[in-house]
Design an enzyme around this catalytic site. Structure first.
Site, PDB file in Angstrom:
ATOM      1  N   ARG A   1      64.773   8.676  25.073  1.00 49.21           N
ATOM      2  CA  ARG A   1      64.370   9.938  25.935  1.00 49.21           C
ATOM      3  C   ARG A   1      63.263  10.767  24.963  1.00 49.21           C
ATOM      4  O   ARG A   1      62.358  11.361  25.451  1.00 49.21           O
ATOM      5  CB  ARG A   1      65.139  10.611  26.632  1.00 49.21           C
TER       6      ARG A   1
ATOM      7  N   ARG B   1      74.998  10.846  37.482  1.00 53.04           N
ATOM      8  CA  ARG B   1      75.979  11.546  36.611  1.00 53.04           C
ATOM      9  C   ARG B   1      76.998  12.377  37.162  1.00 53.04           C
ATOM     10  O   ARG B   1      76.858  12.524  38.484  1.00 53.04           O
ATOM     11  CB  ARG B   1      74.955  12.577  36.063  1.00 53.04           C
TER      12      ARG B   1
ATOM     13  N   ARG C   1      73.318  18.944  27.276  1.00 46.65           N
ATOM     14  CA  ARG C   1      73.675  18.383  28.513  1.00 46.65           C
ATOM     15  C   ARG C   1      74.901  17.308  28.557  1.00 46.65           C
ATOM     16  O   ARG C   1      75.182  17.314  29.721  1.00 46.65           O
ATOM     17  CB  ARG C   1      72.426  17.987  29.272  1.00 46.65           C
TER      18      ARG C   1
ATOM     19  N   ALA D   1      63.175  18.856  29.948  1.00 37.73           N
ATOM     20  CA  ALA D   1      62.422  19.941  29.858  1.00 37.73           C
ATOM     21  C   ALA D   1      62.805  21.138  30.658  1.00 37.73           C
ATOM     22  O   ALA D   1      62.492  22.230  30.435  1.00 37.73           O
ATOM     23  CB  ALA D   1      60.828  19.769  29.980  1.00 37.73           C
TER      24      ALA D   1
HETATM   25  N1  LIG Z   1      64.720  27.775  30.037  1.00 42.08           N
HETATM   26  C1  LIG Z   1      65.980  27.112  29.557  1.00 42.08           C
HETATM   27  N2  LIG Z   1      66.758  27.546  28.632  1.00 42.08           N
HETATM   28  C2  LIG Z   1      67.743  26.899  28.241  1.00 42.08           C
HETATM   29  N3  LIG Z   1      68.278  25.884  28.544  1.00 42.08           N
HETATM   30  C3  LIG Z   1      67.607  25.189  29.868  1.00 42.08           C
HETATM   31  C4  LIG Z   1      66.238  25.853  30.134  1.00 42.08           C
HETATM   32  N4  LIG Z   1      65.754  25.148  31.383  1.00 42.08           N
HETATM   33  C5  LIG Z   1      66.779  24.060  31.447  1.00 42.08           C
HETATM   34  N5  LIG Z   1      67.781  24.367  30.534  1.00 42.08           N
HETATM   35  C6  LIG Z   1      68.963  23.239  30.261  1.00 42.08           C
HETATM   36  O1  LIG Z   1      68.321  22.266  29.755  1.00 42.08           O
HETATM   37  C7  LIG Z   1      69.070  20.901  30.213  1.00 42.08           C
HETATM   38  C8  LIG Z   1      67.914  20.015  30.655  1.00 42.08           C
HETATM   39  O2  LIG Z   1      67.657  20.616  31.932  1.00 42.08           O
HETATM   40  P1  LIG Z   1      67.303  19.785  33.283  1.00 42.08           P
HETATM   41  O3  LIG Z   1      68.242  19.005  33.547  1.00 42.08           O
HETATM   42  O4  LIG Z   1      66.612  20.730  34.266  1.00 42.08           O
HETATM   43  O5  LIG Z   1      65.918  19.000  32.607  1.00 42.08           O
HETATM   44  P2  LIG Z   1      64.981  17.763  33.534  1.00 42.08           P
HETATM   45  O6  LIG Z   1      63.427  18.182  32.857  1.00 42.08           O
HETATM   46  O7  LIG Z   1      65.289  17.923  34.772  1.00 42.08           O
HETATM   47  O8  LIG Z   1      65.757  16.400  32.645  1.00 42.08           O
HETATM   48  P3  LIG Z   1      65.656  15.046  33.309  1.00 42.08           P
HETATM   49  O9  LIG Z   1      64.311  14.599  33.414  1.00 42.08           O
HETATM   50  O10 LIG Z   1      66.380  14.175  32.390  1.00 42.08           O
HETATM   51  O11 LIG Z   1      66.185  15.133  34.852  1.00 42.08           O
HETATM   52  C9  LIG Z   1      70.099  21.408  31.236  1.00 42.08           C
HETATM   53  O12 LIG Z   1      71.347  21.422  30.781  1.00 42.08           O
HETATM   54  C10 LIG Z   1      69.627  22.726  31.687  1.00 42.08           C
HETATM   55  O13 LIG Z   1      70.586  23.464  31.964  1.00 42.08           O
HETATM   56  N1  LIG Z   2      57.979   7.691  38.156  1.00 38.35           N
HETATM   57  C1  LIG Z   2      59.155   8.086  38.389  1.00 38.35           C
HETATM   58  N2  LIG Z   2      59.926   8.864  37.784  1.00 38.35           N
HETATM   59  C2  LIG Z   2      60.874   9.568  38.207  1.00 38.35           C
HETATM   60  C3  LIG Z   2      61.404   9.113  39.309  1.00 38.35           C
HETATM   61  N3  LIG Z   2      62.452   9.803  39.589  1.00 38.35           N
HETATM   62  C4  LIG Z   2      62.553  10.538  38.639  1.00 38.35           C
HETATM   63  N4  LIG Z   2      61.775  10.282  37.682  1.00 38.35           N
HETATM   64  C5  LIG Z   2      61.845  10.370  36.005  1.00 38.35           C
HETATM   65  O1  LIG Z   2      62.618   9.732  35.514  1.00 38.35           O
HETATM   66  C6  LIG Z   2      62.997  10.493  34.299  1.00 38.35           C
HETATM   67  C7  LIG Z   2      64.491  10.387  34.126  1.00 38.35           C
HETATM   68  O2  LIG Z   2      65.074  11.135  34.928  1.00 38.35           O
HETATM   69  P1  LIG Z   2      66.747  11.197  35.140  1.00 38.35           P
HETATM   70  O3  LIG Z   2      67.268  11.881  36.181  1.00 38.35           O
HETATM   71  O4  LIG Z   2      67.485   9.913  34.601  1.00 38.35           O
HETATM   72  O5  LIG Z   2      66.990  12.012  33.727  1.00 38.35           O
HETATM   73  C8  LIG Z   2      62.484  11.747  34.443  1.00 38.35           C
HETATM   74  O6  LIG Z   2      61.352  12.186  33.793  1.00 38.35           O
HETATM   75  C9  LIG Z   2      62.112  12.171  35.932  1.00 38.35           C
HETATM   76  O7  LIG Z   2      61.183  12.876  36.217  1.00 38.35           O
HETATM   77  C10 LIG Z   2      60.528   8.678  40.350  1.00 38.35           C
HETATM   78  O8  LIG Z   2      60.607   8.466  41.550  1.00 38.35           O
HETATM   79  N5  LIG Z   2      59.463   7.956  39.799  1.00 38.35           N
END
Ligand SMILES: Nc1ncnc2c1ncn2[C@@H]1O[C@H](COP(=O)(O)OP(=O)(O)OP(=O)(O)O)[C@@H](O)[C@H]1O
Ligand SMILES: Nc1nc2c(ncn2[C@@H]2O[C@H](COP(=O)(O)O)[C@@H](O)[C@H]2O)c(=O)[nH]1
Length: 211
Positions: free
Chosen positions: A160, A56, A149, A27
């Site tokens: 996911r 990663r 990504r 998201a």
């Molecule tokens: N507003 C947006 N518009 C387009 N692309 C976006 C936007 N926000 C994030 N992205 C892209 O979407 C992808 C997912 O974003 P991000 O990794 O921040 O998600 P996340 O919620 O942290 O995911 P996870 O929980 O898996 O770590 C990334 O490649 C990022 O560059």
């Molecule tokens: N309950 C918890 N959720 C966590 C924690 N750290 C990350 N997260 C969540 O896991 C998913 C997947 O993360 P990713 O880095 O593998 O893409 C994402 O929704 C994170 O918010 C934690 O400590 N506790």
């Protein structure tokens, strides 16, 4: 019992309120929190979670996560080292008490990036964070972002996306979140996030200026 006691100690320290960012994988939580921490580097501190998933490309042990084996993680959980932990998409994740304490000891706003199981568990503690949900504009957009990504295998991606549907439903539960941001145009979403946190940001800035 111990968890509650520990959380009360956190609250009693009366630092700035922590922030929980949650929402489906892909998201945009990390993207938004990285922007926030870049603009306000002396205001926010990231709670570095533990995970059993592999790093990663570009991720760094101790900065993005503490990468551990299942055995090490389970031993930590059994030892009471974690505020919350969850199984997500085939891996273990958890927030250690030390991760939050490290940030709070610096009087910074502690940001937790956790899934909905984590949100539910944190709500049982006295941490008292601001709960912010980051949602994608649609499941289709989310899938495209996750695919683009290029971090997930097809199996992980499907897991996911399945979890994302549940997370999207959870965000609609009354009282689940204080603020819901639909992350469509990144700059707009970032503006909304900053606005939601402005009061806490100003509090920390004031404290830092007077110390
Ligand atoms: N507003 C947006 N518009 C387009 N692309 C976006 C936007 N926000 C994030 N992205 C892209 O979407 C992808 C997912 O974003 P991000 O990794 O921040 O998600 P996340 O919620 O942290 O995911 P996870 O929980 O898996 O770590 C990334 O490649 C990022 O560059
Ligand atoms: N309950 C918890 N959720 C966590 C924690 N750290 C990350 N997260 C969540 O896991 C998913 C997947 O993360 P990713 O880095 O593998 O893409 C994402 O929704 C994170 O918010 C934690 O400590 N506790």
């Amino acid at each position: 019992m111990y968890m509650r006691y520990f959380s009360r100690v956190f609250s009693a320290m009366a630092g700035p309120r922590p922030v929980v960012l949650s929402g489906p994988s892909g998201a945009g939580k990390s993207t938004l929190l990285k922007k926030l921490m870049k603009e306000y580097d002396s205001v926010f501190g990231f709670s570095v979670s533990h995970t059993t998933r592999n790093p990663r490309p570009g991720e760094e042990n101790g900065r993005d996560y503490h990468y551990v084996t299942r055995e090490v993680m389970q031993a930590g959980i059994d030892n009471g080292d974690f505020i919350e932990n969850a199984e997500f998409s085939g891996n273990m994740y958890g927030t250690s008490k030390a991760a939050v304490q490290d940030v709070q000891a610096k009087n910074l706003i502690c940001i937790l990036d956790i899934d909905m199981q984590g949100v539910r568990n944190i709500k049982r503690t006295d941490l008292n964070p601001i709960y912010i949900s980051i949602q994608p504009p649609s499941l289709e957009v989310l899938e495209k972002r996750l695919r683009d990504r290029k971090t997930e295998s097809e199996e992980s991606l499907q897991r996911r996306l399945h979890a994302a549907k549940v997370e999207m439903e959870f965000s609609k539960e009354p009282g689940a979140f204080d603020v819901i941001i639909v992350n469509d145009v990144l700059e707009d979403s970032y503006g909304q996030l900053r606005n939601a946190l402005l009061e806490e940001i100003n509090k920390v800035k004031k404290i830092n200026m007077s110390s």
